[in-house]
Scaffold this active site. Structure first.
Site, short mmCIF file in Angstrom:
data_model
loop_
_atom_site.label_atom_id
_atom_site.label_comp_id
_atom_site.label_asym_id
_atom_site.label_seq_id
_atom_site.Cartn_x
_atom_site.Cartn_y
_atom_site.Cartn_z
N SER A 225 0.85 -1.19 0.00
CA SER A 225 0.00 0.00 0.00
C SER A 225 0.88 1.23 0.00
O SER A 225 2.04 1.18 0.43
CB SER A 225 -0.88 0.01 1.25
OG SER A 225 -1.52 1.27 1.43
N TYR B 47 -2.36 0.30 10.49
CA TYR B 47 -2.41 -0.18 9.10
C TYR B 47 -1.10 0.09 8.38
O TYR B 47 -0.53 -0.81 7.74
CB TYR B 47 -3.57 0.51 8.37
CG TYR B 47 -3.63 0.15 6.89
CD1 TYR B 47 -4.07 -1.11 6.49
CD2 TYR B 47 -3.25 1.07 5.92
CE1 TYR B 47 -4.13 -1.44 5.15
CE2 TYR B 47 -3.31 0.74 4.57
CZ TYR B 47 -3.75 -0.52 4.19
OH TYR B 47 -3.79 -0.85 2.85
#
Length: 255
Positions: free
Chosen positions: A153, A166
């Site tokens: 990501s 995250y």
């Protein structure tokens, strides 16, 4: 089987395993690669979604000689991931590519103390990745070739409020994959794909109101999952002596 980087299924088709293939990026990667003529084993917990994906792509896949096999998979279960890889190896005789895509993103501030959600991200985003490596690396080593693709990501490169855990898991995914690249024989290629804002269900898991509102604004400009599938396809299509180590792609308006 003798060591041979070019060995694969007839016609240059690769046997590709994709995790988290029931929606979003995983579904797009599985569909695109099957339609390009590869044998794709699509794993996820939601088998109804996988079967629907296989049906939608059946005609285009058949025209190219590709296939898409739906298989139930829970990446947090190490034995389940091992069985997923073994079944593919038994059925097709080899594994050429493993796409570690499964991930979750329930963003929240640390002071919200949503510890169960933190644990879930660690289990899926980190342990799930490690389970895939453990299941497939011995096969790649034995056959003398293979390609790991990790879908990380943009969060592995930056941290914003609510993304601490995250981003931490995605930085871990980046670091583990880079370590895998450095430790692996050159016959085993390793690629990290770091997407920016992509249309997907990831944000649906956010339970904290403030994080959910911020994400609605953040995701105002998103690219489609097939853009990420195209990056994966590009990395796989390179000659055996070319290793695409990392691709970062995001909407042109994302800064």
């Amino acid at each position: 089987m003798p060591t041979n980087q070019k060995a694969m299924t007839p016609g240059g088709r690769k046997v590709v395993l994709v995790t988290g293939a029931s929606s979003g990026i995983g579904a797009a990667v599985a569909a695109r690669l099957a339609q390009e003529g590869h044998h794709v084993i699509a794993g996820a917990r939601r088998t109804d979604r996988l079967r629907a994906l296989a049906e939608r792509t059946a005609h285009a896949s058949a025209r190219s000689g590709g296939t898409l096999e739906p298989v139930r998979l829970d990446v947090t279960d190490r034995r389940d991931v091992g069985a997923f890889a073994e079944a593919a190896r038994d059925r097709h005789g080899r594994i050429d590519v493993f796409v570690n895509n499964a991930g979750v993103m329930p963003l929240s501030r640390l002071d919200s103390l949503l510890v169960d959600e933190w644990d879930r991200m660690v289990d899926v985003n980190i342990r799930g990745l490690l389970h895939g490596i453990a299941a497939v690396l011995p096969h790649f080593t034995a056959q003398g070739s293979g390609h790991f693709v990790t879908v990380a990501s943009i969060g592995s490169h930056q941290v914003v409020p609510t993304s601490a855990v995250y981003s931490g898991t995605k930085y871990a995914a980046w670091a583990i994959t880079e370590g895998l690249r450095q430790e692996s024989d050159p016959a085993i290629r390793v690629t990290t794909i770091s997407p920016g804002v992509v249309t997907s269900e990831l944000a649906d898991s956010i339970t904290e109101d403030g994080a959910a509102q911020a994400m609605r604004v953040y995701r105002a400009h998103a690219i489609e999952p097939d853009a990420i599938a195209g990056a994966v396809s590009y990395a796989l299509a390179q000659p055996a002596d070319v290793d695409v180590n990392e691709i970062v792609l995001r909407p042109a308006r994302q800064r």
